[in-house]
Design a protein around this motif. Structure first.
Motif, mmCIF file in Angstrom:
data_model
loop_
_atom_site.group_PDB
_atom_site.id
_atom_site.type_symbol
_atom_site.label_atom_id
_atom_site.label_comp_id
_atom_site.label_asym_id
_atom_site.label_seq_id
_atom_site.Cartn_x
_atom_site.Cartn_y
_atom_site.Cartn_z
ATOM 1 N N UNK A 1 0.856 -1.184 0.000
ATOM 2 C CA UNK A 1 0.000 0.000 0.000
ATOM 3 C C UNK A 1 0.894 1.235 0.000
ATOM 4 N N UNK A 2 0.857 2.004 -1.068
ATOM 5 C CA UNK A 2 1.558 3.283 -1.071
ATOM 6 C C UNK A 2 0.922 4.138 0.024
ATOM 7 N N UNK A 3 1.747 4.694 0.902
ATOM 8 C CA UNK A 3 1.206 5.206 2.159
ATOM 9 C C UNK A 3 1.621 6.646 2.454
ATOM 10 N N UNK A 4 1.320 7.523 1.501
ATOM 11 C CA UNK A 4 1.476 8.961 1.725
ATOM 12 C C UNK A 4 0.164 9.635 1.313
ATOM 13 N N UNK A 5 -0.931 9.268 1.967
ATOM 14 C CA UNK A 5 -2.250 9.723 1.503
ATOM 15 C C UNK A 5 -2.412 11.238 1.486
ATOM 16 N N UNK A 6 -1.773 11.939 2.399
ATOM 17 C CA UNK A 6 -1.909 13.402 2.416
ATOM 18 C C UNK A 6 -1.251 14.050 1.197
ATOM 19 N N UNK A 7 -0.321 13.328 0.572
ATOM 20 C CA UNK A 7 0.349 13.812 -0.641
ATOM 21 C C UNK A 7 -0.104 13.021 -1.864
ATOM 22 N N UNK A 8 -1.284 12.393 -1.760
ATOM 23 C CA UNK A 8 -1.837 11.578 -2.858
ATOM 24 C C UNK A 8 -0.855 10.491 -3.284
ATOM 25 N N UNK A 9 -0.096 9.977 -2.301
ATOM 26 C CA UNK A 9 0.872 8.895 -2.535
ATOM 27 C C UNK A 9 1.896 9.249 -3.610
ATOM 28 N N UNK A 10 2.278 10.530 -3.644
ATOM 29 C CA UNK A 10 3.274 10.951 -4.628
ATOM 30 C C UNK A 10 4.609 10.264 -4.353
ATOM 31 N N UNK A 11 5.334 10.046 -5.422
ATOM 32 C CA UNK A 11 6.554 9.234 -5.370
ATOM 33 C C UNK A 11 7.755 10.021 -4.864
ATOM 34 N N UNK A 12 8.483 9.404 -3.965
ATOM 35 C CA UNK A 12 9.747 9.930 -3.466
ATOM 36 C C UNK A 12 10.813 8.855 -3.640
ATOM 37 N N UNK A 13 12.071 9.239 -3.442
ATOM 38 C CA UNK A 13 13.139 8.240 -3.471
ATOM 39 C C UNK A 13 12.909 7.180 -2.410
ATOM 40 N N UNK A 14 12.447 7.599 -1.251
ATOM 41 C CA UNK A 14 12.192 6.645 -0.169
ATOM 42 C C UNK A 14 11.139 5.629 -0.580
ATOM 43 N N UNK A 15 10.060 6.101 -1.206
ATOM 44 C CA UNK A 15 9.016 5.173 -1.636
ATOM 45 C C UNK A 15 9.535 4.204 -2.689
ATOM 46 N N UNK A 16 10.314 4.709 -3.637
ATOM 47 C CA UNK A 16 10.871 3.842 -4.676
ATOM 48 C C UNK A 16 11.742 2.753 -4.056
ATOM 49 N N UNK A 17 12.566 3.136 -3.091
ATOM 50 C CA UNK A 17 13.455 2.155 -2.469
ATOM 51 C C UNK A 17 12.682 1.176 -1.591
ATOM 52 N N UNK A 18 11.607 1.648 -0.960
ATOM 53 C CA UNK A 18 10.755 0.739 -0.202
ATOM 54 C C UNK A 18 10.080 -0.272 -1.120
ATOM 55 N N UNK A 19 9.649 0.176 -2.291
ATOM 56 C CA UNK A 19 9.061 -0.742 -3.262
ATOM 57 C C UNK A 19 10.063 -1.805 -3.698
ATOM 58 N N UNK A 20 11.297 -1.394 -3.891
ATOM 59 C CA UNK A 20 12.334 -2.355 -4.283
ATOM 60 C C UNK A 20 12.546 -3.396 -3.188
ATOM 61 N N UNK A 21 12.600 -2.957 -1.936
ATOM 62 C CA UNK A 21 12.755 -3.885 -0.825
ATOM 63 C C UNK A 21 11.569 -4.837 -0.747
ATOM 64 N N UNK A 22 10.369 -4.322 -0.983
ATOM 65 C CA UNK A 22 9.176 -5.159 -0.918
ATOM 66 C C UNK A 22 9.172 -6.230 -2.001
ATOM 67 N N UNK A 23 9.550 -5.883 -3.230
ATOM 68 C CA UNK A 23 9.551 -6.879 -4.299
ATOM 69 C C UNK A 23 10.622 -7.930 -4.048
ATOM 70 N N UNK A 24 11.747 -7.525 -3.481
ATOM 71 C CA UNK A 24 12.789 -8.492 -3.134
ATOM 72 C C UNK A 24 12.309 -9.436 -2.034
ATOM 73 N N UNK A 25 11.588 -8.902 -1.063
ATOM 74 C CA UNK A 25 11.035 -9.719 0.013
ATOM 75 C C UNK A 25 10.033 -10.723 -0.537
#
Length: 262
Positions: free
Chosen positions: A18-42
């Motif tokens: 779940x992209x979890x920055x609802x106040x910013x409409x889940x806009x993409x940051x470097x942190x979110x991109x890297x979290x997504x990478x960790x999640x797919x690896x997991x």
């Protein structure tokens, strides 16, 4: 696993992000991109996970890059923008090339970089009230996460060029007709409908699905003769697998197959 920019949950045979920055409409940051990478690896490290699902928290799937964060640099943003786009592009490609089926469960807005994330998914289940758009041109920007390449391949060059030049937002039904969205469902049924697709995938051969992803990618980027040759080569390699033999045996014995992914 719960991270700063995303939350992750196991639901049946899928790992849901779940992209979890609802106040910013889940806009993409470097942190979110890297979290997504960790999640797919997991997800890929767990043999019990058979699919990877991305959805949004709140009223948006993802509204694109966090422009406020880029503006905060002040002065020239060339260096931070190039760094952000390089990292985002790398992670999107990582998701696109995952051995797992990747599904987007699109709620609300999927704009700009959010649309580019959707384009990297294998299957797209969308709420009826979702809206899609390239939107970069609305702020004098260009697609930088692969959208200018992937969108024409998904929906055709004429429609893609129109969306990129006008920045218009379009409905889920229109994107279903264009070929990007796989299924449109009532908003309240989005999670259950996506999970139903996951369970269908979980009943298939994991190795077979890997090869189907491979074949689909080849189809979008080759001449006919090369694609037909590569299809036969992939089938030839798959013919030695347990799963193909098990599928044929199950058919002959009128039972459900028990696939092992090898």
């Amino acid at each position: 696993m719960s991270l700063e920019a995303i939350t992750v949950e196991r639901r049946g045979a899928a790992l849901w992000v779940h992209l979890n920055r609802p106040d910013a409409l889940n806009s993409l940051t470097l942190e979110m991109a890297r979290d997504l990478e960790l999640a797919i690896e997991t997800a890929e490290a767990d043999p019990a996970v058979r699919a990877f699902v991305i959805t949004g928290t709140g009223r948006a799937f993802c509204a694109g890059a966090d422009l406020a964060a880029l503006n905060a640099y002040g002065g020239s943003i060339m260096e931070p923008l190039e760094h952000f786009l390089a990292e985002l592009g790398r992670v999107l490609r990582r998701i696109e090339l995952s051995r797992l089926p990747v599904l987007a469960a699109v709620n609300g807005l999927a704009l700009a970089g959010g649309l580019e994330l959707v384009l990297c998914c294998d299957l797209v289940v969308s709420a009826e009230d979702a809206r899609f758009g390239d939107a970069h041109a609305n702020y004098g920007l260009l697609p930088g996460g692969g959208g200018s390449i992937r969108l024409p391949r998904k929906i055709g060059p004429a429609r893609a060029t129109y969306l990129m030049m006008t920045g218009e937002f379009v409905s889920a039904r229109e994107m279903e007709r264009a070929g990007l969205v796989s299924r449109v469902v009532p908003a309240e049924a989005l999670v259950d409908s996506t999970q139903a697709v996951v369970e269908m995938l979980a009943a298939k051969s994991p190795l077979g699905l890997v090869h189907i992803k491979e074949l689909a990618a080849i189809a979008g980027d080759c001449i006919l003769e090369d694609g037909l040759r590569q299809e036969l080569e992939i089938i030839g390699a798959y013919a030695a697998s347990h799963d193909l033999r098990e599928g044929l045996a199950a058919f002959a014995e009128k039972r459900e197959p028990e696939f092992k992914g090898k």
